[in-house]
Design a protein around this motif. Structure first.
Motif, PDB file in Angstrom:
ATOM      1  N   LEU A 116      29.299   6.529  96.950  1.00 29.72           N
ATOM      2  CA  LEU A 116      28.359   6.380  95.845  1.00 29.72           C
ATOM      3  C   LEU A 116      28.876   6.997  94.551  1.00 29.72           C
ATOM      4  N   THR A 117      29.894   7.831  94.643  1.00 33.19           N
ATOM      5  CA  THR A 117      30.396   8.504  93.450  1.00 33.19           C
ATOM      6  C   THR A 117      31.306   7.607  92.616  1.00 33.19           C
ATOM      7  N   GLY A 118      31.761   6.506  93.192  1.00 34.55           N
ATOM      8  CA  GLY A 118      32.604   5.576  92.449  1.00 34.55           C
ATOM      9  C   GLY A 118      34.064   5.958  92.405  1.00 34.55           C
ATOM     10  N   THR A 119      34.469   6.939  93.215  1.00 34.02           N
ATOM     11  CA  THR A 119      35.871   7.338  93.215  1.00 34.02           C
ATOM     12  C   THR A 119      36.319   7.694  94.625  1.00 34.02           C
ATOM     13  N   ASP A 163      39.317   9.514  94.606  1.00 32.06           N
ATOM     14  CA  ASP A 163      40.255  10.567  94.229  1.00 32.06           C
ATOM     15  C   ASP A 163      39.760  11.916  94.759  1.00 32.06           C
ATOM     16  N   PRO A 164      40.521  12.580  95.631  1.00 34.18           N
ATOM     17  CA  PRO A 164      40.065  13.848  96.217  1.00 34.18           C
ATOM     18  C   PRO A 164      39.750  14.922  95.177  1.00 34.18           C
ATOM     19  N   ALA A 165      40.555  14.991  94.109  1.00 37.22           N
ATOM     20  CA  ALA A 165      40.313  16.012  93.084  1.00 37.22           C
ATOM     21  C   ALA A 165      38.990  15.769  92.373  1.00 37.22           C
ATOM     22  N   MET A 166      38.685  14.499  92.086  1.00 39.91           N
ATOM     23  CA  MET A 166      37.443  14.188  91.399  1.00 39.91           C
ATOM     24  C   MET A 166      36.240  14.417  92.315  1.00 39.91           C
ATOM     25  N   LEU A 167      36.382  14.049  93.588  1.00 37.03           N
ATOM     26  CA  LEU A 167      35.296  14.275  94.544  1.00 37.03           C
ATOM     27  C   LEU A 167      34.999  15.767  94.676  1.00 37.03           C
ATOM     28  N   LYS A 168      36.045  16.582  94.688  1.00 36.16           N
ATOM     29  CA  LYS A 168      35.847  18.030  94.780  1.00 36.16           C
ATOM     30  C   LYS A 168      35.136  18.559  93.534  1.00 36.16           C
ATOM     31  N   THR A 169      35.515  18.046  92.375  1.00 33.03           N
ATOM     32  CA  THR A 169      34.873  18.492  91.135  1.00 33.03           C
ATOM     33  C   THR A 169      33.413  18.081  91.112  1.00 33.03           C
ATOM     34  N   TYR A 170      33.132  16.840  91.514  1.00 34.87           N
ATOM     35  CA  TYR A 170      31.737  16.401  91.625  1.00 34.87           C
ATOM     36  C   TYR A 170      30.951  17.346  92.534  1.00 34.87           C
ATOM     37  N   ALA A 197      32.962  15.981  84.696  1.00 40.33           N
ATOM     38  CA  ALA A 197      33.688  16.216  85.948  1.00 40.33           C
ATOM     39  C   ALA A 197      34.855  15.250  86.082  1.00 40.33           C
ATOM     40  N   GLN A 198      34.670  14.006  85.632  1.00 46.00           N
ATOM     41  CA  GLN A 198      35.770  13.036  85.659  1.00 46.00           C
ATOM     42  C   GLN A 198      36.931  13.510  84.803  1.00 46.00           C
ATOM     43  N   LEU A 199      36.612  14.001  83.599  1.00 48.38           N
ATOM     44  CA  LEU A 199      37.661  14.494  82.715  1.00 48.38           C
ATOM     45  C   LEU A 199      38.315  15.757  83.276  1.00 48.38           C
ATOM     46  N   GLU A 200      37.506  16.608  83.867  1.00 45.21           N
ATOM     47  CA  GLU A 200      38.027  17.839  84.444  1.00 45.21           C
ATOM     48  C   GLU A 200      39.039  17.533  85.542  1.00 45.21           C
ATOM     49  N   ALA A 201      38.710  16.533  86.355  1.00 40.03           N
ATOM     50  CA  ALA A 201      39.623  16.135  87.435  1.00 40.03           C
ATOM     51  C   ALA A 201      40.902  15.516  86.898  1.00 40.03           C
ATOM     52  N   LYS A 202      40.851  15.028  85.649  1.00 43.80           N
ATOM     53  CA  LYS A 202      42.029  14.433  85.006  1.00 43.80           C
ATOM     54  C   LYS A 202      42.824  15.467  84.206  1.00 43.80           C
ATOM     55  N   GLY A 203      42.432  16.721  84.310  1.00 43.90           N
ATOM     56  CA  GLY A 203      43.182  17.783  83.655  1.00 43.90           C
ATOM     57  C   GLY A 203      42.618  18.277  82.344  1.00 43.90           C
ATOM     58  N   THR A 260      23.386   4.410  89.744  1.00 40.98           N
ATOM     59  CA  THR A 260      24.627   5.178  89.637  1.00 40.98           C
ATOM     60  C   THR A 260      24.379   6.667  89.427  1.00 40.98           C
ATOM     61  N   GLY A 261      23.132   7.118  89.556  1.00 40.50           N
ATOM     62  CA  GLY A 261      22.809   8.514  89.309  1.00 40.50           C
ATOM     63  C   GLY A 261      22.988   9.392  90.532  1.00 40.50           C
ATOM     64  N   THR A 262      22.935  10.703  90.314  1.00 39.01           N
ATOM     65  CA  THR A 262      23.164  11.642  91.405  1.00 39.01           C
ATOM     66  C   THR A 262      21.979  11.743  92.366  1.00 39.01           C
ATOM     67  N   PHE A 263      20.799  11.264  91.953  1.00 41.56           N
ATOM     68  CA  PHE A 263      19.663  11.245  92.873  1.00 41.56           C
ATOM     69  C   PHE A 263      19.979  10.348  94.073  1.00 41.56           C
ATOM     70  N   SER A 264      20.769   9.299  93.841  1.00 38.91           N
ATOM     71  CA  SER A 264      21.155   8.425  94.950  1.00 38.91           C
ATOM     72  C   SER A 264      22.031   9.175  95.944  1.00 38.91           C
ATOM     73  N   TRP A 265      22.791  10.173  95.475  1.00 37.04           N
ATOM     74  CA  TRP A 265      23.595  10.993  96.379  1.00 37.04           C
ATOM     75  C   TRP A 265      22.675  11.794  97.298  1.00 37.04           C
TER      76      TRP A 265
END
Length: 327
Positions: free
Chosen positions: A261-264, A266-273, A189-195, A36-41
Motif C-alpha cells: 500500500l505504500t507504493g514502493t 525500496d527497503p530504505a523508503m519502507l524503513k523511513t515510512y 520520507a520519500q526524499l529522506e530515503a533518497k538522501g 493512498t493515505g496512511t489510514f489505509s495502512w
C-alpha cells in the motif's frame, strides 16, 4: 507526556466487557478513506490481525481520491468517520456542523533540502526558491511563516514561493528545481530515503510557537450526536485502532502486510515510512493535545485569517472528543 499504559488498559477493559455481551450483531462503522493515505495502512493491519472482529465491528470502507472527498462524504452523511484536522473541525463547528475530533497522528511535514545544500538554518531560506505543498493557507506553511516572523523574517516576501500538489513538489525537489521544499510527512520520507536532509520538521518549531509537546494535527472526525448514540462502538473503534498502532510499533513483520500500500518496494523508503509513522503515533492525553491545539489555533488564525479559520478566533470548545475511557 501521556500515561499510555493506563489509557491502553482502560480501552482494553472497555473492549473486553463489550465482547462479553452475548448474542449481539457487530456494529457497522462507515469509513471514508483516502486510497493512498496512511489510514489505509492502519486498516490493513487491523484486517490482517483480525482486530475488527475482535472489537465486534464491521468496517464498511469507501476509498476516495482525496481528503476533500472525505469531507464531502461527511457533510453528505455517507460516512461516519473520516480523517481530517482539528482546524477544519473547529471551523465546521463555528458554521453549525457539530463534528468532533480524536487524535490519529502527530506526524507533520518538514522543510527538506538536498544533502549537499548550503542551506543550514531556516533563516538561510531567504532569497531561495521554496516549494510548498498544499497551497497558500497550508497549516505547516503558515506555522513556518509565523516562526520566522519571530526572527524578523517575512519568508513569503523574502523567498520565491512555488505552490503545488505534494507529488509534484517531490518530483521538482528530486529534479533539483527547488532549493528547498515543504511537504507532507510521507512525501518528506520519500526524499529522506533518497538522501535529502531534514532542515527542520514542523514539530521542531512548535515549541517556539507555544506548544508543549507533539500535537496531533490529524485525527478521526465524526459527528458528536452520532458518537453520543454509539458511545460504546466508538470506544471499541478507538481501542481497535490503538491496538493496530501498537502492533505497527512492535512488529516489523506487520509492515509486510501493508508494504504494497505504500507504493514502493525500496527497503530504505519502507524503513523511513515505518520510522516516521511510528514517531507520529499520539502518546499524550486529550487535555494536553487540546491545550496545544488551542495555542496553535491562535497562531494560525492570526497568520491565515478568516480564509483559514472562518468566523471563530478561538478553537471551538467541543472540537476534541473526550468520551473515551482513560483519556
Amino acid at each position: 507526556m501521556m500515561r499510555a499504559p493506563g489509557r491502553t488498559l482502560a480501552l482494553a477493559v472497555t473492549l473486553a466487557l463489550t465482547l462479553a455481551a452475548p448474542g449481539r450483531a457487530a456494529d457497522t462503522i462507515r469509513l471514508a478513506v483516502q486510497k493512498t493515505g496512511t489510514f489505509s495502512w492502519e486498516l490493513a493491519a487491523i484486517r490482517a490481525g483480525g482486530l475488527d472482529k475482535e472489537a465486534d465491528l464491521s468496517l464498511d470502507v469507501t476509498e476516495l481520491a482525496s481528503t476533500e472527498a472525505g469531507k464531502i462524504a461527511m457533510r453528505a452523511g455517507s460516512a461516519d468517520i473520516i480523517l481530517s484536522d482539528w482546524l477544519w473541525v473547529s471551523r465546521e463547528r463555528a458554521l453549525g456542523a457539530k463534528l468532533t475530533f480524536y487524535p490519529y497522528s502527530s506526524a507533520l511535514g518538514a522543510v527538506m533540502v538536498p544533502a549537499n545544500s548550503p542551506i543550514k538554518t531556516l533563516a538561510d531560506l531567504r532569497g531561495r526558491k521554496l516549494a510548498v505543498a498544499g497551497g497558500a493557507i497550508d497549516k505547516s506553511w503558515l506555522l513556518l511563516q509565523a516562526r520566522l516572523k519571530q526572527d524578523g523574517i517575512d519568508l513569503k516576501s523574502e523567498a520565491t514561493i512555488v505552490y503545488g500538489a505534494p507529488p509534484l513538489i517531490t518530483a521538482k525537489a528530486l529534479d533539483g528545481e527547488m532549493d528547498a521544499s515543504l511537504n507532507f510527512w510521507n512525501f518528506c520520507a520519500q526524499l529522506e530515503a533518497k538522501g535529502f536532509r531534514r532542515l527542520a520538521g514542523i514539530e521542531d518549531i512548535l515549541p517556539k510557537l507555544g506548544a508543549k509537546g507533539a500535537v496531533s494535527a490529524v485525527g478521526y472526525v465524526f459527528d458528536e450526536s452520532w458518537a453520543a448514540s454509539r458511545r460504546d462502538a466508538v470506544a471499541r473503534f478507538i481501542a481497535m485502532t490503538r491496538k493496530a498502532k501498537q502492533l505497527l510499533v512492535t512488529s516489523d513483520a506487520a509492515w509486510d502486510k501493508i508494504a504494497p500500500l505504500t507504493g514502493t518496494t525500496d527497503p530504505a523508503m519502507l524503513k523511513t515510512y515505518r520510522d516516521r509513522y511510528r514517531d507520529g503515533i499520539p502518546r499524550r492525553s486529550i487535555a494536553e493535545e487540546e491545550a496545544d491545539a488551542r495555542v496553535l489555533y491562535r497562531v494560525l488564525a492570526e497568520t491565515g485569517g478568516r480564509d483559514l479559520v472562518g468566523p471563530a478566533a478561538e478553537l471551538d470548545p467541543g472540537t476534541f472528543y473526550h468520551a473515551v475511557p482513560g483519556d
